[in-house]
Design an enzyme around this catalytic site. Structure first.
Site, short mmCIF file in Angstrom:
data_model
loop_
_atom_site.label_atom_id
_atom_site.label_comp_id
_atom_site.label_asym_id
_atom_site.label_seq_id
_atom_site.Cartn_x
_atom_site.Cartn_y
_atom_site.Cartn_z
N LYS A 128 34.03 9.76 -3.54
CA LYS A 128 34.64 9.46 -2.24
C LYS A 128 33.80 8.44 -1.47
O LYS A 128 34.32 7.46 -0.94
CB LYS A 128 34.79 10.74 -1.39
CG LYS A 128 35.56 11.86 -2.07
CD LYS A 128 35.64 13.12 -1.21
CE LYS A 128 34.32 13.75 -0.86
NZ LYS A 128 33.56 14.29 -2.04
N ARG B 9 37.28 19.75 6.04
CA ARG B 9 36.95 20.57 4.87
C ARG B 9 37.45 21.99 5.02
O ARG B 9 37.29 22.79 4.08
CB ARG B 9 35.44 20.61 4.70
CG ARG B 9 34.89 19.61 3.66
CD ARG B 9 33.39 19.68 3.79
NE ARG B 9 32.61 19.44 2.65
CZ ARG B 9 31.94 18.29 2.44
NH1 ARG B 9 32.10 17.26 3.22
NH2 ARG B 9 31.13 18.18 1.41
N ARG C 215 22.98 11.25 -9.57
CA ARG C 215 23.07 10.51 -8.30
C ARG C 215 21.69 10.34 -7.69
O ARG C 215 20.89 11.27 -7.64
CB ARG C 215 23.98 11.26 -7.32
CG ARG C 215 23.98 10.62 -5.93
CD ARG C 215 25.19 10.99 -5.10
NE ARG C 215 25.27 12.40 -4.74
CZ ARG C 215 26.29 12.94 -4.08
NH1 ARG C 215 27.32 12.19 -3.72
NH2 ARG C 215 26.29 14.22 -3.80
N ARG D 6 19.17 13.93 -3.84
CA ARG D 6 19.48 14.80 -2.70
C ARG D 6 19.11 16.23 -3.04
O ARG D 6 19.37 16.68 -4.15
CB ARG D 6 20.98 14.72 -2.38
CG ARG D 6 21.34 13.63 -1.41
CD ARG D 6 22.83 13.40 -1.31
NE ARG D 6 23.62 14.60 -0.99
CZ ARG D 6 24.92 14.58 -0.73
NH1 ARG D 6 25.58 13.42 -0.74
NH2 ARG D 6 25.58 15.68 -0.46
N ARG E 132 28.29 24.54 -4.12
CA ARG E 132 29.12 23.55 -3.41
C ARG E 132 30.51 23.45 -4.05
O ARG E 132 31.51 23.31 -3.35
CB ARG E 132 28.43 22.18 -3.40
CG ARG E 132 27.21 22.17 -2.46
CD ARG E 132 26.32 21.00 -2.72
NE ARG E 132 26.93 19.75 -2.32
CZ ARG E 132 26.62 18.57 -2.88
NH1 ARG E 132 25.72 18.49 -3.83
NH2 ARG E 132 27.20 17.48 -2.46
P1 ADP Z 1 31.06 11.86 -3.24
O1 ADP Z 1 30.95 10.98 -2.02
O2 ADP Z 1 32.49 12.23 -3.56
O3 ADP Z 1 30.16 13.07 -3.19
P2 ADP Z 1 29.69 9.63 -4.59
O4 ADP Z 1 30.52 8.46 -4.19
O5 ADP Z 1 28.36 9.79 -3.96
O6 ADP Z 1 30.58 11.00 -4.49
O7 ADP Z 1 29.52 9.55 -6.19
C1 ADP Z 1 28.76 10.54 -6.91
C2 ADP Z 1 27.93 9.86 -8.01
O8 ADP Z 1 28.81 9.31 -9.01
C3 ADP Z 1 27.09 8.67 -7.51
O9 ADP Z 1 25.88 8.68 -8.24
C4 ADP Z 1 27.94 7.44 -7.83
O10 ADP Z 1 27.13 6.28 -8.09
C5 ADP Z 1 28.69 7.88 -9.09
N1 ADP Z 1 30.07 7.37 -9.15
C6 ADP Z 1 30.93 7.20 -8.11
N2 ADP Z 1 32.14 6.78 -8.55
C7 ADP Z 1 32.04 6.68 -9.91
C8 ADP Z 1 32.96 6.31 -10.95
N3 ADP Z 1 34.22 5.95 -10.66
N4 ADP Z 1 32.50 6.34 -12.22
C9 ADP Z 1 31.22 6.72 -12.52
N5 ADP Z 1 30.32 7.08 -11.58
C10 ADP Z 1 30.72 7.07 -10.29
P1 AMP Z 2 28.69 15.62 1.64
O1 AMP Z 2 27.75 14.48 1.88
O2 AMP Z 2 30.11 15.32 2.06
O3 AMP Z 2 28.60 16.13 0.21
O4 AMP Z 2 28.21 16.81 2.60
C1 AMP Z 2 26.92 17.37 2.47
C2 AMP Z 2 26.84 18.70 3.23
O5 AMP Z 2 27.06 18.46 4.64
C3 AMP Z 2 27.89 19.74 2.84
O6 AMP Z 2 27.51 20.51 1.70
C4 AMP Z 2 27.94 20.59 4.13
O7 AMP Z 2 26.83 21.44 4.22
C5 AMP Z 2 27.81 19.53 5.21
N1 AMP Z 2 29.14 18.99 5.63
C6 AMP Z 2 29.59 17.71 5.48
N2 AMP Z 2 30.83 17.58 5.98
C7 AMP Z 2 31.19 18.80 6.44
C8 AMP Z 2 32.37 19.33 7.05
N3 AMP Z 2 33.46 18.56 7.29
N4 AMP Z 2 32.38 20.64 7.39
C9 AMP Z 2 31.30 21.42 7.17
N5 AMP Z 2 30.17 21.00 6.59
C10 AMP Z 2 30.10 19.71 6.22
#
Ligand code: ADP
Ligand code: AMP
Length: 213
Positions: free
Chosen positions: A13, A85, A124, A157, A168
């Site tokens: 995302k 969420r 990541r 992270r 999660r």
């Molecule tokens: P989210 O925001 O949904 O938690 P991220 O955008 O941070 O996910 O992506 C999670 C991991 O996967 C990151 O390390 C990113 O570089 C990698 N990634 C994102 N999109 C793709 C894709 N389409 N194919 C392979 N790896 C991806």
């Molecule tokens: P994310 O970066 O979206 O994976 O979010 C990281 C963490 O932030 C989550 O595991 C939650 O603890 C908190 N968080 C982010 N967005 C929300 C939301 N909309 N509601 C509640 N907790 C959130």
């Protein structure tokens, strides 16, 4: 135009939202990014949120809703990444938009199997300085452990460690997935195959955004 990105952690995302922001001028509003910044600065919100984030639990709705009320702009294209969420957050968002005479344009659901998520989350790496996101296999930096954009140090992270990741995913299934039905009833849901590569997925999202329907 107001878009919502729903999907489990690691679905891509943030990666897509950042591209849309760079290439199409959308504001990328990520509650996760805002919370991590607050934790880093040790603001009252950050201190309060950290214990939930470290466990992979959701931060209480009241804090998150207040945060969105503060950050939602009056005009322009916005991508809500990681919000709403919970159903309470979705209803609060509807109320907020109604009060401004606006409504959600589209909700994009990132569909992806758990094995792929685990692989993405374990690889990541994020820049400790500017927040840029990399993957050790799929999107590696030019120099190991160093951010291409600002030279900052790349770190894993805390909540990408395996024990927290499992929780999660469980929290996503229990608290966030029901939102898909909520938005299906409104007829604004678009499903994406998020296993695709970054650019292929981007083109698909671009198509959905440009399609007036
Ligand atoms: P989210 O925001 O949904 O938690 P991220 O955008 O941070 O996910 O992506 C999670 C991991 O996967 C990151 O390390 C990113 O570089 C990698 N990634 C994102 N999109 C793709 C894709 N389409 N194919 C392979 N790896 C991806
Ligand atoms: P994310 O970066 O979206 O994976 O979010 C990281 C963490 O932030 C989550 O595991 C939650 O603890 C908190 N968080 C982010 N967005 C929300 C939301 N909309 N509601 C509640 N907790 C959130």
């Amino acid at each position: 135009m107001i878009l919502v990105f729903i999907g489990p952690p690691g679905a891509g995302k943030g990666t897509q939202a950042k591209l849309l922001s760079q290439r199409m001028g959308f504001l990328h509003l990520s509650t996760g990014d805002i919370l991590r910044e607050a934790v880093k600065k040790q603001t009252p919100l950050g201190i309060n949120a950290k214990e939930y984030m470290d466990r992979g639990e959701l931060v209480p709705d009241s804090l998150i809703i207040a945060l969105i009320e503060e950050h939602l702009p009056e005009e322009g294209g916005v991508i809500l990444d990681g919000f709403p969420r919970t159903l309470a957050q979705a209803e609060a968002l509807d109320n907020m938009l109604n009060a401004k005479g606006k409504k959600l344009s589209k909700v994009l659901v990132f569909e992806i199997p758990d094995e792929v998520l685990i692989d993405r989350l374990s690889g990541r790496r994020v820049c400790s300085n500017c927040g840029a996101v990399y993957h050790i296999k799929y999107n590696p930096p030019r120099r190991d452990g160093i951010c291409d954009l600002c030279g900052g140090t790349l770190v894993q992270r805390e909540d990408d460690k395996e024990s927290v990741v499992r929780n999660r995913l469980e929290v996503y299934r229990r608290q966030t997935q029901p939102l898909i039905d909520f938005y299906k009833k409104k007829g604004i849901i678009y499903n994406l195959d998020a296993t695709k590569g970054v650019e292929e997925l981007f083109s698909e999202i671009e198509g959905i955004i440009k399609d007036g329907g």
